[in-house]
Write a protein that holds these residues in place. Structure first.
Motif, short mmCIF file in Angstrom:
data_model
loop_
_atom_site.label_atom_id
_atom_site.label_comp_id
_atom_site.label_asym_id
_atom_site.label_seq_id
_atom_site.Cartn_x
_atom_site.Cartn_y
_atom_site.Cartn_z
N THR A 189 -42.87 -21.80 -16.11
CA THR A 189 -42.46 -23.18 -16.43
C THR A 189 -41.23 -23.57 -15.62
O THR A 189 -41.14 -24.70 -15.14
CB THR A 189 -42.17 -23.32 -17.94
N THR B 283 -33.32 -31.47 -13.42
CA THR B 283 -34.63 -30.81 -13.32
C THR B 283 -34.75 -29.71 -14.36
O THR B 283 -35.80 -29.54 -14.97
CB THR B 283 -34.80 -30.21 -11.90
N THR C 9 -46.03 -27.50 -27.85
CA THR C 9 -46.31 -26.47 -26.84
C THR C 9 -45.72 -25.13 -27.26
O THR C 9 -46.38 -24.09 -27.13
CB THR C 9 -45.72 -26.89 -25.47
N LYS D 188 -35.49 -31.21 -17.79
CA LYS D 188 -36.88 -31.68 -17.88
C LYS D 188 -37.85 -30.52 -18.09
O LYS D 188 -38.77 -30.60 -18.91
CB LYS D 188 -37.26 -32.44 -16.59
N ARG D 189 -37.64 -29.42 -17.35
CA ARG D 189 -38.55 -28.27 -17.46
C ARG D 189 -38.38 -27.55 -18.78
O ARG D 189 -39.35 -27.03 -19.34
CB ARG D 189 -38.32 -27.33 -16.28
N GLY E 152 -42.42 -29.10 -25.40
CA GLY E 152 -43.56 -29.99 -25.62
C GLY E 152 -43.21 -31.12 -26.56
O GLY E 152 -42.14 -31.14 -27.18
N ASN F 47 -41.95 -24.69 -12.11
CA ASN F 47 -42.72 -25.95 -12.05
C ASN F 47 -44.23 -25.73 -12.20
O ASN F 47 -45.04 -26.45 -11.62
CB ASN F 47 -42.42 -26.69 -10.75
N ARG G 130 -40.25 -29.54 -21.21
CA ARG G 130 -41.69 -29.30 -21.02
C ARG G 130 -42.14 -28.04 -21.75
O ARG G 130 -43.25 -27.96 -22.25
CB ARG G 130 -41.96 -29.17 -19.52
N HIS H 209 -46.96 -25.91 -15.17
CA HIS H 209 -47.02 -26.42 -16.55
C HIS H 209 -47.50 -25.34 -17.52
O HIS H 209 -48.46 -24.61 -17.22
CB HIS H 209 -47.96 -27.63 -16.62
#
Length: 353
Positions: free
Chosen positions: A182, A129, A144, A132-133, A139, A185, A136, A187
């Motif tokens: 972020t 997790t 991002t 993944k974050r 980006g 969780n 994110r 975005h």
């Protein structure tokens, strides 16, 4: 004087730089800071170290690189007059150890630039997790992160379990908020959208003293799962000051039924009768289950065949015409009687000749 004018800073105003005239006697004692760096940074640090020494030398701060121990040390000298220079030098070597390039790091020596190192490794439990974050936050192809850099005027470096940011104080505050959200969780695109709206609102001088809450978007979470209710719910009983009634003992039950006064033989006989009654019930149930196999299944009702409908009338005249037409047509071989008659006619013609 109008209060709105007191709250704002005039455009183009800068705080005057700290010079030797502000502190002519210098510092009383020597202070130093050291930090370790990983092995893979050794080659880059060896290459850029002369530039580091030159940049710190302008502020009269010494820098030493120890490749055997794998550490960087910065110390003040007798000529150092700015007491905050050593703090900036400490931040400089700290950022160099965290893979920030020297082209960005030397900006920390400016008065209006600061740095912030955000530790994100312990904010998420599961490693998958966390990865993944963190992705994110970067980006697709770093888009991002680039958008965040443009909106906050900060340089951001995501490396391992930390995020290093370098820029103005107001921008660092926003970067920290976005990074922590972020990891929780939320975005980053939501925060980026808010920053874009704030940037446009800041250009309007009338809105400086007003609240911006009506302009900012309010995002609601859509994927919230309802809490599962337990199967067995413990309902609290009403409070009563009296204790519950005492349960009856075996002797009390026997006294109530009159069994207590029976003799030993009678008690045994009664128990045997109860056991026999239970056995009889069990045998009866077992026999019923066995007899189920001999019960014939229910037959399905026979489907009644529909009788041919005699409602349609047969047209006799039409059938007679069809037969006549069929006789006129000569199809295939002739019948035997016609063949004999034809042969007899041919013989008569031959005799006449």
């Amino acid at each position: 004087v109008d209060e709105s004018e007191l709250l704002t800073v005039p455009d183009g105003w800068k705080e005057p730089a700290f010079t030797r005239e502000d502190n002519p006697k210098g510092l009383l004692e020597e202070s130093s800071f050291a930090t370790l760096f990983p092995k893979y940074r050794e080659a880059y640090l060896k290459e850029c170290w002369p530039l580091v020494q030159k940049a710190l030398g302008e502020h009269y701060v010494n820098a030493a690189l120890d490749l055997i121990e794998g550490s960087m040390t910065v110390t003040t000298t007798k000529k150092t007059f700015d007491p905050y220079a050593i703090i900036r030098a400490r931040d400089l070597i700290k950022l160099l150890a965290r893979s920030v390039p020297f082209e960005q790091v030397f900006r920390i020596l400016q008065d209006d630039v600061a740095c912030d190192i955000i530790k994100i490794g312990s904010l998420v439990r599961k490693r998958e997790t966390f990865i993944k974050r963190r992705a994110r936050l970067l980006g697709p192809k770093g888009s991002t992160l680039k958008a965040l850099e443009l909106l906050t005027n900060c340089y951001i470096m995501v490396q391992g379990n930390t995020v290093s940011a370098l820029g103005p104080f107001s921008g660092l505050k926003e970067v920290r908020k976005v990074v922590l959200d972020t990891m929780k969780n939320i975005h980053p695109i939501y925060n980026i959208k808010t920053l874009m709206i704030k940037r446009e609102l800041a250009k309007d001088p009338e809105l400086r003293t007003q609240s911006w809450e009506r302009f900012l978007p309010k995002f609601k979470r859509k994927n919230l799962k309802k809490r599962k209710e337990p199967k067995k719910k413990n309902t609290k009983k009403e409070y009563t000051p009296f204790p519950p009634p005492q349960p009856e003992s075996q002797i009390d039950k026997e006294l109530a039924s009159g069994e207590y006064f029976l003799k030993e033989r009678q008690k045994k006989r009664k128990k045997m009768e109860e056991i026999k009654a239970k056995q009889a019930d069990a045998i009866k149930k077992r026999q019923e289950e066995r007899n189920k196999a001999f019960i014939p299944p229910k037959e399905k009702p026979a489907v009644k065949t529909k009788k041919a409908s005699t409602e349609k009338k047969i047209d006799i005249e039409a059938i007679k015409e069809k037969v006549k037409n069929a006789k006129k047509k000569k199809l295939g071989a002739l019948p035997e009687e016609e063949v004999k008659l034809k042969m007899a006619a041919d013989d008569k013609k031959k005799k006449k000749k």
